[in-house]
Design a protein around this motif. Structure first.
Motif, PDB file in Angstrom:
ATOM      1  N   LYS A 182       0.845  -1.209   0.000  1.00 51.51           N
ATOM      2  CA  LYS A 182       0.000   0.000   0.000  1.00 51.51           C
ATOM      3  C   LYS A 182       0.876   1.253   0.000  1.00 51.51           C
ATOM      4  O   LYS A 182       0.650   2.195  -0.765  1.00 51.51           O
ATOM      5  CB  LYS A 182      -0.894   0.030   1.250  1.00 51.51           C
ATOM      6  CG  LYS A 182      -2.038  -0.967   1.252  1.00 51.51           C
ATOM      7  CD  LYS A 182      -2.730  -0.915   2.624  1.00 51.51           C
ATOM      8  CE  LYS A 182      -3.937  -1.824   2.694  1.00 51.51           C
ATOM      9  NZ  LYS A 182      -4.519  -1.818   4.070  1.00 51.51           N
ATOM     10  N   ILE A 183       1.863   1.259   0.882  1.00 52.59           N
ATOM     11  CA  ILE A 183       2.741   2.432   1.003  1.00 52.59           C
ATOM     12  C   ILE A 183       3.573   2.609  -0.267  1.00 52.59           C
ATOM     13  O   ILE A 183       3.716   3.725  -0.788  1.00 52.59           O
ATOM     14  CB  ILE A 183       3.651   2.299   2.246  1.00 52.59           C
ATOM     15  CG1 ILE A 183       2.820   2.430   3.524  1.00 52.59           C
ATOM     16  CG2 ILE A 183       4.775   3.339   2.228  1.00 52.59           C
ATOM     17  CD1 ILE A 183       2.311   3.828   3.824  1.00 52.59           C
ATOM     18  N   LEU A 214       2.882   9.257  -6.142  1.00 50.80           N
ATOM     19  CA  LEU A 214       3.264  10.650  -5.857  1.00 50.80           C
ATOM     20  C   LEU A 214       4.546  11.042  -6.566  1.00 50.80           C
ATOM     21  O   LEU A 214       4.814  12.213  -6.789  1.00 50.80           O
ATOM     22  CB  LEU A 214       3.453  10.834  -4.346  1.00 50.80           C
ATOM     23  CG  LEU A 214       2.175  10.890  -3.529  1.00 50.80           C
ATOM     24  CD1 LEU A 214       2.507  10.835  -2.041  1.00 50.80           C
ATOM     25  CD2 LEU A 214       1.383  12.154  -3.859  1.00 50.80           C
ATOM     26  N   LYS A 238       1.389   4.135  -2.886  1.00 48.62           N
ATOM     27  CA  LYS A 238       1.130   5.561  -2.635  1.00 48.62           C
ATOM     28  C   LYS A 238       2.351   6.392  -3.012  1.00 48.62           C
ATOM     29  O   LYS A 238       2.242   7.435  -3.663  1.00 48.62           O
ATOM     30  CB  LYS A 238       0.838   5.786  -1.145  1.00 48.62           C
ATOM     31  CG  LYS A 238      -0.519   5.280  -0.687  1.00 48.62           C
ATOM     32  CD  LYS A 238      -0.740   5.641   0.791  1.00 48.62           C
ATOM     33  CE  LYS A 238      -1.655   4.623   1.442  1.00 48.62           C
ATOM     34  NZ  LYS A 238      -2.649   5.177   2.338  1.00 48.62           N
ATOM     35  N   LEU A 239       3.519   5.960  -2.561  1.00 50.04           N
ATOM     36  CA  LEU A 239       4.740   6.718  -2.834  1.00 50.04           C
ATOM     37  C   LEU A 239       5.021   6.781  -4.331  1.00 50.04           C
ATOM     38  O   LEU A 239       5.403   7.822  -4.868  1.00 50.04           O
ATOM     39  CB  LEU A 239       5.939   6.088  -2.108  1.00 50.04           C
ATOM     40  CG  LEU A 239       5.954   6.244  -0.578  1.00 50.04           C
ATOM     41  CD1 LEU A 239       7.063   5.398   0.032  1.00 50.04           C
ATOM     42  CD2 LEU A 239       6.132   7.716  -0.181  1.00 50.04           C
TER      43      LEU A 239
END
Lengths: 427, 427
Positions: free
Chosen positions: B241-242, B249, B245-246
């Motif tokens: 998940k992280i 971005l 997200k990263l």
């Protein structure tokens, strides 16, 4: 079997003391009656307190109330009352409970002359002292010689086991509570049995559990809106339960005589700190709540910073001493901080904030972000000093903040340390 | 924009490798078909695995299954299967997953020859390997060249971010999960977007949340009774998940290439212990669960005794190393024990047991009895040694208990220490 007579003999005034009290009381009442009638004041002197109820122990005070008609405004009632007090007690000094009174000595007996309003049961009081004459009347009307001796026994038992005294510093059972308990339960033995079997709160009468929230609920027989037991702490209720259980298992006279507890000093491997400041010249009723609150605040700070407080203790005499025992007084260099859950909108922000500052991480455990960072404040001393600056420690203590000392205990002499190492079931 | 073609180019087999694999595969299948028909065996060789599905990365294995008719009893099927495996792989060795197979090398390509039963979708399997040919068929039938490349991208992304691999030691996403995800969500980009927005568990299809309890639920398209995502840990779901997200971005190629994390050693002011033992000669699938459990047991012991564990880490290679970080490794000399509530029938017994043994107390706090007594076991070393004696640390580790060393870390070289100080979001 236990010899209650002997115990009563050790604690009850002898003939000589009773006679002296009687003479002094009569003298005061007569003198007051004379001046009241000569000055045409609508008031009446009444002897109240344990002596007048016949439930007094040795060396009791005399409490003489001057009961005024409600027609007097408060300030007038007070000023007449005080002048009458000074008239009786030549060296008397004015004191303040909820309202002023005069306190002094005659033949080494402490005398309080207290002005109050005359009220009838159920009427609204102006000051709590207005109720006292009704309490006296209630006890006198509902006791005989046997019950009065049982009330004395209960007071003696409670004193010896350190649960007696309604002062804030004690938070124990008042004399009036002893009287109500014996009147309700019919004997000293019944009261002891009651405490020994009691689970949870003490509630008399039983149907008033919802009306009051305190650990001890004893509805005042002369004022059903008042819990006469409100001041008793949960600890003292617990102590009285345990004392009663132990007494019933081993009916021994020692339960009626104070036990000297000598401190048992020992190595604890913990960090003990004493926080001290000079006691301001203020009565116990005001200073104790501030000290208790300060103690709790220190405990919470220690807990919040991770110093793992174990115990605390206070002592108030000329100084205020607060002892706090910690499992450690220095924190590790690194602390692990929980960040937001990975699902949170804050997760990326947390990573960005910490990625260059963290000693380790950010990293993931289960569904949450964590980071190991340098501990900012490592010592208890620094933490407490920092927090003290912004802390509100009570109206009277706040002024003395600059004089607070934080000392790491190391065999130095503090009364609170002696108290700490003397702690047992009844201390 | 990010150049997916370049990334695929770096990871996908080149023409030469593909040709070599094709030749080896054809050779094996032909050889197997010949011997099967000559020996009149009711079985069929099938190429399975990522190569056969066209989702392989560089240096992939070849997996050839021999799919037997169900008429063969298990032991017969296995013995024929193994003999055929040895026939193909001259230096092949027998290995055991749920059932035996032969593993070896041809022209430096790792080959597994695995006997299995032929089943149809929905039929009951005998061993989990029986499902593999159906998985291969499902992926081939549901992908085109574009999807296969997106599957490869997802594998590359997951590998680089350390969440790839269904082995117990990894607890990550398998290749098959990557295939199902891309087939379901239609593209690599959609999968990344899905993970970046996902809250809580991953559940595909969504209506199966009640049927399985694991953090990742991806129902196997060829067997609705099986959760193909059961092995994925909550940590790895969180990492993915992280990572997603990263990546969204900051769409950067670095997300597709493994990052070297150099350990950042620093002073922590904690107590770090390494518990080591020789690794028994047993496969990861069996040894890892025992090591994880041992790690958890050590953590719980440290917690229960009050050594305040902060973190732990494991490393398994020739040795098993378990690191545990404690806030302290020595306890105070005195511990405070909570006794029964004063209302309890046990209260008097507690007092009698402790009154002569306690260092302080028994005493009362609120409605409960407490006692301060000497701490029996003060050091983590002693506590762990004591507990180790009676602990069950798993069938294979139990035998090696005598060889366990408990070492306080002090700049000594341990792989687990390097791992510990390298920990970040993806490690």
């Amino acid at each position: 079997m236990i010899d209650y007579k002997k115990i009563l003999g050790d604690y009850t005034p002898d003939y000589e003391e009773s006679l002296r009290l009687k003479c002094i009381e009569n003298g005061i009442i007569k003198k007051l009656n004379d001046i009241i009638s000569s000055r045409n004041i609508d008031a009446e002197p009444v002897s109240v307190g344990s002596y007048s109820k016949g439930t007094n122990l040795k060396n009791s005070d005399l409490d003489i109330f001057i009961v005024f008609s409600k027609k007097y405004p408060k300030n007038e009632m007070e000023s007449i009352g005080l002048s009458l007090g000074h008239y009786i007690l030549e060296n008397g000094v004015e004191k303040y409970a909820e309202h002023p009174y005069v306190s002094g000595y005659i033949e080494n007996v402490k005398i309080d002359i207290v002005p109050a309003y005359k009220i009838e049961p159920g009427q609204r009081i102006v000051s709590t002292v207005d109720r006292t004459p009704l309490h006296t009347k209630y006890v006198i009307e509902n006791t005989d010689e046997n019950l009065r001796n049982d009330i004395r026994l209960l007071k003696i038992f409670m004193k010896a086991n350190n649960v007696y005294g309604s002062e804030v510093s004690k938070a124990g059972f008042s004399g009036y509570l002893c009287e109500i308990l014996v009147i309700n339960l019919k004997s000293f033995d019944a009261v002891i049995k009651y405490f020994s079997k009691l689970k949870g709160r003490l509630i008399i009468p039983e149907n008033s559990w919802k009306k009051f929230q305190e650990p001890v609920v004893i509805v005042d027989p002369v004022d059903p809106t008042r819990n006469a037991g409100a001041a008793v702490s949960l600890e003292n209720l617990s102590r009285m339960k345990i004392a009663s259980k132990l007494f019933l298992l081993n009916k021994n006279e020692s339960f009626f005589y104070p036990r000297e507890i000598s401190p048992r000093y020992h190595k604890r491997g913990t960090c003990i700190y004493i926080i001290t400041l000079k006691r301001p010249d203020i009565i116990d009723d005001i200073i104790y709540p501030q000290v208790f609150r300060f103690e709790r605040q220190i405990f919470n700070i220690a807990d919040r910073y991770g110093f793992m407080p174990v115990s605390s203790e206070i002592n108030v005499d000329n100084n205020i001493e607060i002892l706090i025992e910690l499992q450690r007084d220095v924190l590790p260099d690194v602390s692990k901080h929980a960040g937001p859950p990975v699902d949170s909108d804050e997760s990326i922000n947390f990573i960005n904030v910490w990625k260059d500052r963290a000693l380790r991480g950010p990293y993931i455990e289960r569904d949450r972000l964590y980071v190991d960072s340098e501990t900012r404040i490592k010592s208890f001393y620094d933490a407490l000093n920092l927090e003290l600056e912004k802390m509100d420690i009570g109206k009277n203590l706040n002024k003395l903040k600059d004089g607070i000392k934080i000392i790491k205990y190391n065999n130095s002499h503090f009364n609170v340390v002696k108290k700490f190492f003397s702690k047992d079931i009844f201390h």
